[in-house]
Motif scaffolding. Structure first.
Motif: not given
Lengths: 70, 265
Positions: B254-258
């Motif tokens: 999962r991308p950090p922002a998500a």
């Protein structure tokens, strides 16, 4: 005829979405069959198959996630 | 299907702990397929009336029944291990495809399935097609209903046969699970007369992907002559393992922002 072709394509699509994933899964199944035929202990096939599939899934997801969005 | 049922009839019918996963997998998978088929058939019914919708769906249902009746006896002639290996391989292709897509949805790489939007798209496409068709409008609408029922129904038939490969009891349990799901969707859908957009399809598809992949690996290994130390109970262990590891993979990828947004919800 067009409808039949469409249905055939849809049936193919049920099993194959990402071609590389499908090919890797088929190769893993074939590899397991060959290993068992070559004398792999029957109790090892399940755990080995599970690890193979998880690695295939992880590699496919990693590649897809890091691919630029088209 | 009948080959498996006959050859494995020594598996005790009362082994409920084994039949429950088969029934649950067939129930959940059939619910997803039935919701998708219902959306299109409802769109046909709203655009052109119930007659072409019922004719198209009914013809597809008859075709599916004929297919099962024709292929059942043919399957009985195929050696059991070959059927298990084939069903296992197909189930793995099918299940891992669902699981991958559900994981990509969880990662935000694939848009979430929206049944209300699918209904709107089907309705407007049908309105356009039938407006241009003139006298063949009902025919086009009927084909749309036929296609939806045939394709989604074919998936249900495949899933029931595949997860029911544990013997007569499992096949019966899978058939009951699938039948119950279809009846529930039909009853709720007819009562609401609207697409069933509240059904958590994305979560269901994740769960079904996990279950079908587990059944697929189980049958493949049995078909190839391998053994499972825990026997049939391994199915549950495989499901838990696929679920846990796929969840860990989603968290890892999962991308950090998500991740930050997801942890706040």
């Amino acid at each position: 005829m067009k409808l039949l072709r469409l249905i055939a394509a849809e049936i193919f699509g049920l099993f194959v979405d990402d071609g590389s994933l499908a090919l890797a899964v088929l190769a893993a199944c074939l590899g397991l069959a060959l290993l068992l035929a070559a004398g792999l202990p029957p109790a090892w096939a399940g755990p080995l198959g599970f690890v193979e599939l998880i690695l295939i899934l992880a590699e496919n997801l990693f590649r897809t996630v890091h691919r630029p969005k088209s | 299907m009948f080959a498996i049922a006959t050859a494995r009839k020594n598996r005790p019918m009362h082994a409920l702990w084994f039949h429950l996963p088969a029934a649950s997998a067939a129930f959940l998978a059939s619910m997803v397929e039935a919701v998708e088929a219902f959306t299109i058939i409802l769109a046909v019914s709203v655009v052109r009336g119930p007659r072409p919708a019922l004719l198209g769906a009914g013809t597809a249902l008859a075709l599916l029944v004929a297919l099962v009746l024709a292929l059942g006896p043919l399957l009985a002639r195929v050696p059991l291990h070959l059927v298990q290996a084939l069903v296992g391989t197909l189930l793995l292709l099918f299940g891992l495809r669902w699981l991958r897509k559900a994981m990509l949805r969880a990662l935000g790489r694939v848009a979430l399935h929206d049944e209300a939007m699918a209904y709107q798209k089907s309705t407007s496409a049908l309105q356009q097609d039938t407006a241009l068709a003139g006298t063949t409008a009902d025919w086009i609408a009927g084909i749309a209903a036929f296609k939806a029922m045939a394709l989604e129904g074919l998936e249900v038939v495949f899933i029931v046969i595949a997860v029911g490969a544990g013997g007569r009891g499992a096949l019966l349990a899978a058939s009951l699970g699938a039948g119950l799901a279809c009846l529930i969707v039909l009853a709720v859908g007819l009562a609401l007369h609207a697409p069933l957009s509240k059904v958590p399809e994305n979560a269901l598809k994740y769960g079904v992907g996990v279950m079908l992949s587990s059944f697929g690996l189980f049958w493949l290994i049995e078909g190839l002559g391998g053994t499972w130390p825990l026997g049939d109970a391994t199915i549950v262990l495989l499901m838990v393992s696929f679920l846990a590891i796929s969840g860990a993979l989603v968290a890892w990828l999962r991308p950090p922002a998500a991740s930050a947004a997801g942890s706040g919800s």
